[in-house]
Motif scaffolding. Structure first.
Motif, PDB file in Angstrom:
ATOM      1  N   GLY A  27       0.404  -1.386   0.321  1.00 55.45           N
ATOM      2  CA  GLY A  27      -0.047   0.106   0.197  1.00 55.45           C
ATOM      3  C   GLY A  27       0.232   0.873   0.556  1.00 55.45           C
ATOM      4  O   GLY A  27       0.562   2.175  -0.657  1.00 55.45           O
TER       5      GLY A  27
ATOM      6  N   ILE B   7      -5.929   1.938   5.108  1.00 54.16           N
ATOM      7  CA  ILE B   7      -4.861   0.998   4.395  1.00 54.16           C
ATOM      8  C   ILE B   7      -4.748  -0.446   4.486  1.00 54.16           C
ATOM      9  O   ILE B   7      -5.183  -0.740   5.304  1.00 54.16           O
ATOM     10  N   CYS B   8      -5.648  -0.834   2.532  1.00 54.90           N
ATOM     11  CA  CYS B   8      -6.167  -2.027   3.345  1.00 54.90           C
ATOM     12  C   CYS B   8      -6.300  -2.643   1.769  1.00 54.90           C
ATOM     13  O   CYS B   8      -6.829  -2.000   0.814  1.00 54.90           O
TER      14      CYS B   8
ATOM     15  N   ASN C 170      -4.094  -4.948   0.427  1.00 54.54           N
ATOM     16  CA  ASN C 170      -3.267  -4.635  -0.581  1.00 54.54           C
ATOM     17  C   ASN C 170      -2.232  -6.266  -0.366  1.00 54.54           C
ATOM     18  O   ASN C 170      -1.800  -7.096   0.533  1.00 54.54           O
TER      19      ASN C 170
ATOM     20  N   GLY D  47       0.703  -4.075   3.946  1.00 54.25           N
ATOM     21  CA  GLY D  47      -0.189  -2.215   4.403  1.00 54.25           C
ATOM     22  C   GLY D  47       1.130  -1.630   3.593  1.00 54.25           C
ATOM     23  O   GLY D  47       0.901  -0.720   3.025  1.00 54.25           O
TER      24      GLY D  47
ATOM     25  N   ILE E 158      -5.144  -0.262   9.332  1.00 60.77           N
ATOM     26  CA  ILE E 158      -4.029  -1.027   8.761  1.00 60.77           C
ATOM     27  C   ILE E 158      -5.029  -2.079   8.241  1.00 60.77           C
ATOM     28  O   ILE E 158      -4.514  -2.768   9.624  1.00 60.77           O
ATOM     29  N   TYR E 159      -5.368  -2.332   7.762  1.00 63.55           N
ATOM     30  CA  TYR E 159      -6.362  -3.895   7.895  1.00 63.55           C
ATOM     31  C   TYR E 159      -6.693  -4.380   6.139  1.00 63.55           C
ATOM     32  O   TYR E 159      -6.634  -4.192   5.492  1.00 63.55           O
TER      33      TYR E 159
ATOM     34  N   ASN F  83      -4.541  -6.879   4.865  1.00 60.94           N
ATOM     35  CA  ASN F  83      -2.924  -6.462   3.951  1.00 60.94           C
ATOM     36  C   ASN F  83      -2.940  -7.876   4.195  1.00 60.94           C
ATOM     37  O   ASN F  83      -2.851  -8.884   4.774  1.00 60.94           O
TER      38      ASN F  83
ATOM     39  N   GLY G 139       0.236  -6.161   7.827  1.00 61.59           N
ATOM     40  CA  GLY G 139       0.314  -4.976   8.036  1.00 61.59           C
ATOM     41  C   GLY G 139       1.546  -3.969   7.987  1.00 61.59           C
ATOM     42  O   GLY G 139       0.956  -3.080   7.349  1.00 61.59           O
TER      43      GLY G 139
ATOM     44  N   ASN H 180      -4.864  -8.603   9.536  1.00 64.52           N
ATOM     45  CA  ASN H 180      -3.527  -8.508   8.046  1.00 64.52           C
ATOM     46  C   ASN H 180      -3.258 -10.309   8.181  1.00 64.52           C
ATOM     47  O   ASN H 180      -3.684 -10.744   9.447  1.00 64.52           O
TER      48      ASN H 180
END
Length: 327
Positions: free
Chosen positions: A12, A26-27, A29, A36, A54-55, A57, A64, A83
């Motif tokens: 991300g 941020i997710c 990815n 993340g 941030i989740y 990923n 993460g 994550n």
């Protein structure tokens, strides 16, 4: 929102300078390292997380967050959650860097080693929650399924002064914390509670297999290990390295098969700096005249207070997340 991106490093986001996260997401990815985000730079990359998520990923290492190469992350709030790492560090991978957890949540992340955090450097937990993470055990090979909450690896330094490592699960060893090889864990305060593993529900203290020496955990001040469980021995602590108890509380941990709360392996060393004559090391010395029934009631009441407070804390957190999502 940074989402649906893919890269070898930092799916991300790649940060090699200063980054401050106050909100946003941020997710979803994907990367080999840092699904993340990647935070690393020989020039001391600085990242502070005040809020946001941030989740969801994915990565092989650090699904993460990947923090490496003199990177510095301070987490004041927000969450790193859900994550999935193929190998190490479901929420956070920290190596050759510094990670400070002051607030926020690292929760419901998944990896084979270090479900919440995998660290081989300096980490300080001075608040926040590492909760409901999982270190999975897909096979019986090696150390798979160790360190549900935190894996503290060789030569690392983990300090915990406040906050919680709670409700994490390891398929094999170290439901809350797995202290590996020659790593040091200074447990000064905070709570390790409600974690579960086959061995070492709260903490598993490993010893280096190649003769480099044992890992060491030191527990003192207001540190508490309570309400953890294990399938076999060491519902609170399994000691294969060195465990030094200068203070703190260890109580109300249980084993499914009736194993010991504190289990010392033949290679392990347990040192307790107290002259008190009985196992009730956490009851004031002037209260040893109390009958066993009162001691039992003391444990039950304390356990009830902890359970209620934990439920309220998690309920408020989930309600807040729901309100943010709905808005």
């Amino acid at each position: 929102k940074l989402m649906n991106n893919s890269a070898a490093y930092g799916g991300g986001l790649w940060n090699n300078y200063n980054f401050y996260m106050y909100g946003g997401e941020i997710c979803y990815n994907d990367a080999t390292y840092g699904g993340g985000l990647w935070n690393a730079n020989s020039g001391d990359a600085q990242m502070i997380i005040y809020g946001g998520r941030i989740y969801h990923n994915k990565a092989t290492y650090g699904a993460g967050v990947w923090n490496n190469d003199n990177g510095n992350i301070e987490m004041q709030g927000g969450e790193i959650s859900e994550n999935v790492a193929g190998k190490c560090g479901g929420g956070v991978w920290n190596q050759g860097a510094k990670f400070d957890l002051e607030g926020g949540y690292i929760y419901e992340n998944l990896a084979q080693y270090g479900g919440g955090v995998w660290t081989q450097s300096t980490m300080h937990i001075n608040g926040g929650f590492v909760v409901a993470n999982v270190a999975s055990r897909l096979t019986n090979e090696g150390d798979l399924g160790c360190g549900g909450g935190v894996w503290n690896n060789d030569k690392a330094l983990l300090r915990m002064s406040a906050g919680e490592v709670s409700g994490n699960t390891a398929g094999q060893r170290g439901g809350g914390v797995y202290n590996n090889d020659t790593a040091n864990f200074e447990f000064e305060g905070g709570l390790i509670a409600g974690n579960f593993a086959d061995y070492g529900g709260g903490i598993y203290v490993q010893r280096s297999e190649d003769g480099k020496g044992p890992g060491t955990v030191r527990m003192y001040n207001d540190a508490t290990i309570s309400g953890n469980g294990s399938e076999k021995d060491g519902s609170a602590v399994y000691i294969k390295g060195v465990f030094e108890k200068v203070g703190g509380k260890i109580w109300n941990n249980t084993s499914v098969e009736g194993g010991m709360e504190i289990f010392t392996d033949t290679e392990g060393v347990f040192n307790e700096s107290t002259s008190l004559p009985t196992r009730f090391i956490d009851v004031p010395s002037d209260a040893y005249f109390l009958k066993p029934v009162f001691q039992i009631l003391y444990s039950l009441i304390s356990s009830l207070i902890f359970s209620v407070s934990s439920f309220i804390s998690l309920s408020i957190k989930h309600l807040t997340c729901a309100l943010v999502a709905s808005s």
